[in-house]
Design a protein around this motif. Structure first.
Motif, PDB file in Angstrom:
ATOM      1  N   ALA A 130       0.865  -1.179   0.000  1.00 35.51           N
ATOM      2  CA  ALA A 130       0.000   0.000   0.000  1.00 35.51           C
ATOM      3  C   ALA A 130       0.901   1.228   0.000  1.00 35.51           C
ATOM      4  N   VAL A 131       0.677   2.130  -0.947  1.00 36.72           N
ATOM      5  CA  VAL A 131       1.479   3.343  -1.059  1.00 36.72           C
ATOM      6  C   VAL A 131       0.575   4.531  -0.764  1.00 36.72           C
ATOM      7  N   ASP A 132       0.989   5.353   0.191  1.00 34.80           N
ATOM      8  CA  ASP A 132       0.287   6.591   0.518  1.00 34.80           C
ATOM      9  C   ASP A 132       1.333   7.693   0.583  1.00 34.80           C
ATOM     10  N   THR A 133       1.479   8.437  -0.506  1.00 34.31           N
ATOM     11  CA  THR A 133       2.538   9.441  -0.593  1.00 34.31           C
ATOM     12  C   THR A 133       2.343  10.597   0.388  1.00 34.31           C
ATOM     13  N   SER A 134       1.123  10.784   0.882  1.00 33.93           N
ATOM     14  CA  SER A 134       0.903  11.865   1.856  1.00 33.93           C
ATOM     15  C   SER A 134       1.550  11.546   3.204  1.00 33.93           C
ATOM     16  N   GLN A 135       1.955  10.296   3.429  1.00 34.84           N
ATOM     17  CA  GLN A 135       2.593   9.892   4.675  1.00 34.84           C
ATOM     18  C   GLN A 135       4.094  10.165   4.685  1.00 34.84           C
ATOM     19  N   PHE A 136       4.626  10.723   3.609  1.00 35.82           N
ATOM     20  CA  PHE A 136       6.052  11.005   3.531  1.00 35.82           C
ATOM     21  C   PHE A 136       6.323  12.452   3.940  1.00 35.82           C
ATOM     22  N   SER A 137       7.514  12.677   4.496  1.00 37.64           N
ATOM     23  CA  SER A 137       7.947  14.020   4.869  1.00 37.64           C
ATOM     24  C   SER A 137       9.461  14.094   4.727  1.00 37.64           C
ATOM     25  N   VAL A 138       9.972  15.308   4.711  1.00 43.00           N
ATOM     26  CA  VAL A 138      11.416  15.531   4.632  1.00 43.00           C
ATOM     27  C   VAL A 138      11.879  16.104   5.965  1.00 43.00           C
ATOM     28  N   THR A 139      12.969  15.536   6.498  1.00 40.99           N
ATOM     29  CA  THR A 139      13.573  16.036   7.732  1.00 40.99           C
ATOM     30  C   THR A 139      15.069  16.207   7.517  1.00 40.99           C
ATOM     31  N   GLY A 140      15.710  16.905   8.424  1.00 40.52           N
ATOM     32  CA  GLY A 140      17.152  17.082   8.347  1.00 40.52           C
ATOM     33  C   GLY A 140      17.618  18.181   9.272  1.00 40.52           C
ATOM     34  N   LEU A 141      18.918  18.482   9.228  1.00 41.99           N
ATOM     35  CA  LEU A 141      19.473  19.562  10.034  1.00 41.99           C
ATOM     36  C   LEU A 141      19.049  20.878   9.415  1.00 41.99           C
ATOM     37  N   GLY A 142      18.371  21.696  10.179  1.00 46.74           N
ATOM     38  CA  GLY A 142      17.859  22.960   9.668  1.00 46.74           C
ATOM     39  C   GLY A 142      16.488  22.824   9.051  1.00 46.74           C
ATOM     40  N   ALA A 143      15.857  21.664   9.214  1.00 49.03           N
ATOM     41  CA  ALA A 143      14.517  21.453   8.672  1.00 49.03           C
ATOM     42  C   ALA A 143      13.727  20.550   9.607  1.00 49.03           C
ATOM     43  N   ASN A 144      12.600  21.057  10.085  1.00 47.75           N
ATOM     44  CA  ASN A 144      11.700  20.200  10.847  1.00 47.75           C
ATOM     45  C   ASN A 144      10.973  19.308   9.857  1.00 47.75           C
ATOM     46  N   SER A 145      10.004  18.573  10.303  1.00 45.66           N
ATOM     47  CA  SER A 145       9.255  17.683   9.429  1.00 45.66           C
ATOM     48  C   SER A 145       8.469  18.507   8.399  1.00 45.66           C
ATOM     49  N   ILE A 146       8.852  18.375   7.132  1.00 48.29           N
ATOM     50  CA  ILE A 146       8.225  19.132   6.043  1.00 48.29           C
ATOM     51  C   ILE A 146       7.340  18.180   5.252  1.00 48.29           C
ATOM     52  N   HIS A 147       6.061  18.519   5.159  1.00 47.68           N
ATOM     53  CA  HIS A 147       5.109  17.677   4.436  1.00 47.68           C
ATOM     54  C   HIS A 147       5.005  18.154   2.988  1.00 47.68           C
ATOM     55  N   PRO A 148       4.622  17.259   2.080  1.00 42.30           N
ATOM     56  CA  PRO A 148       4.581  17.633   0.662  1.00 42.30           C
ATOM     57  C   PRO A 148       3.507  18.678   0.367  1.00 42.30           C
ATOM     58  N   LEU A 149       3.801  19.541  -0.609  1.00 44.41           N
ATOM     59  CA  LEU A 149       2.813  20.502  -1.093  1.00 44.41           C
ATOM     60  C   LEU A 149       1.840  19.823  -2.055  1.00 44.41           C
ATOM     61  N   TRP A 150       2.343  18.802  -2.763  1.00 41.75           N
ATOM     62  CA  TRP A 150       1.530  18.090  -3.751  1.00 41.75           C
ATOM     63  C   TRP A 150       2.133  16.711  -3.964  1.00 41.75           C
ATOM     64  N   THR A 151       1.280  15.695  -4.144  1.00 39.07           N
ATOM     65  CA  THR A 151       1.753  14.339  -4.438  1.00 39.07           C
ATOM     66  C   THR A 151       0.864  13.685  -5.492  1.00 39.07           C
ATOM     67  N   SER A 152       1.424  12.732  -6.196  1.00 37.88           N
ATOM     68  CA  SER A 152       0.665  11.917  -7.137  1.00 37.88           C
ATOM     69  C   SER A 152       1.390  10.586  -7.300  1.00 37.88           C
ATOM     70  N   PRO A 153       0.760   9.466  -7.217  1.00 37.74           N
ATOM     71  CA  PRO A 153      -0.630   9.288  -6.790  1.00 37.74           C
ATOM     72  C   PRO A 153      -0.739   9.500  -5.285  1.00 37.74           C
ATOM     73  N   GLY A 154      -1.947   9.756  -4.809  1.00 38.88           N
ATOM     74  CA  GLY A 154      -2.166   9.929  -3.377  1.00 38.88           C
ATOM     75  C   GLY A 154      -2.039   8.588  -2.663  1.00 38.88           C
ATOM     76  N   LYS A 155      -3.015   7.721  -2.857  1.00 41.99           N
ATOM     77  CA  LYS A 155      -2.993   6.373  -2.283  1.00 41.99           C
ATOM     78  C   LYS A 155      -3.197   5.381  -3.411  1.00 41.99           C
ATOM     79  N   THR A 156      -2.457   4.291  -3.350  1.00 42.66           N
ATOM     80  CA  THR A 156      -2.605   3.232  -4.341  1.00 42.66           C
ATOM     81  C   THR A 156      -2.186   1.905  -3.725  1.00 42.66           C
ATOM     82  N   GLN A 157      -2.755   0.824  -4.224  1.00 40.06           N
ATOM     83  CA  GLN A 157      -2.417  -0.526  -3.767  1.00 40.06           C
ATOM     84  C   GLN A 157      -1.710  -1.241  -4.920  1.00 40.06           C
ATOM     85  N   LEU A 158      -0.506  -1.732  -4.657  1.00 37.48           N
ATOM     86  CA  LEU A 158       0.268  -2.444  -5.676  1.00 37.48           C
ATOM     87  C   LEU A 158       0.181  -3.944  -5.438  1.00 37.48           C
ATOM     88  N   LYS A 159      -0.019  -4.690  -6.515  1.00 36.92           N
ATOM     89  CA  LYS A 159       0.023  -6.150  -6.438  1.00 36.92           C
ATOM     90  C   LYS A 159       1.476  -6.592  -6.513  1.00 36.92           C
TER      91      LYS A 159
END
Length: 185
Positions: free
Chosen positions: A117-146
């Protein structure tokens, strides 16, 4: 006439009561300054020797629940002018001061029996000088892969220019390194 040489072994008392108080205050001030310096050295050592959590190098595949994920590209939007197929108001406005926008291309592959199961909205970017940054836009949103299927996902993030050691984090403790190619001039 007998001349007696003055006694030079004992200097005249010029300290006086005011000077001894000032000396004593200076000596007492050395204690907190020494403690602050020691604390600074310890904290500096801990900061410089701290090892960040391990992340998968840019371009390598990382395990995600049900399969793998791999970053295929990190492209600054300022370089190619890419926009999503549908209009997104937040992307119509320019990036905030001190930031830049990147498009992260991730390929997901399902390997296990029930797929992934892929849900791209569950991803974020972190690092030194960056708190948890959520995406402005994703595609696909949710999808199920066989099992055996792959899906290419696009995620757009607004990242601080001065941030370093950036990592794309996702479900299942997935950590994919972004490297340095996303930084613009």
């Amino acid at each position: 006439m007998s001349t007696m040489a003055p006694d030079v072994s004992t200097p005249p008392d010029t300290a006086g009561p005011g000077r001894t108080g000032a000396r004593r205050r200076r000596k007492l001030l050395l204690i907190p300054i020494s403690l602050l310096c020691a604390l600074g050295l310890v904290l500096g050592y801990l900061f410089l020797t701290a090892k960040p959590e391990a992340s998968t190098p840019l371009g390598a595949s990382a395990a995600v629940p049900g399969g793998t994920a791999r970053i295929n590209g990190i492209i600054p939007l300022e370089k190619d002018g890419w926009l999503p197929p549908e209009r997104v108001q937040v992307l119509d406005e320019g990036p905030s001061a001190g930031t830049h926008r990147v498009r992260i291309l991730v390929q997901f592959t399902a390997l296990e029996g029930e797929g992934a199961a892929v849900d791209t909205s569950q991803f974020s970017v972190t690092g030194l000088g960056a708190n948890s940054i959520h995406p402005l836009w994703t595609s696909p949103g949710k999808t199920q892969l066989k099992p055996g299927d792959t899906a290419d996902a696009t995620m757009v993030f607004e990242l601080p220019n001065q941030a370093i050691a950036l990592v794309l984090e996702g479900p299942g403790n997935t950590r994919l390194s972004l490297g340095l190619s996303h930084h613009t001039g």
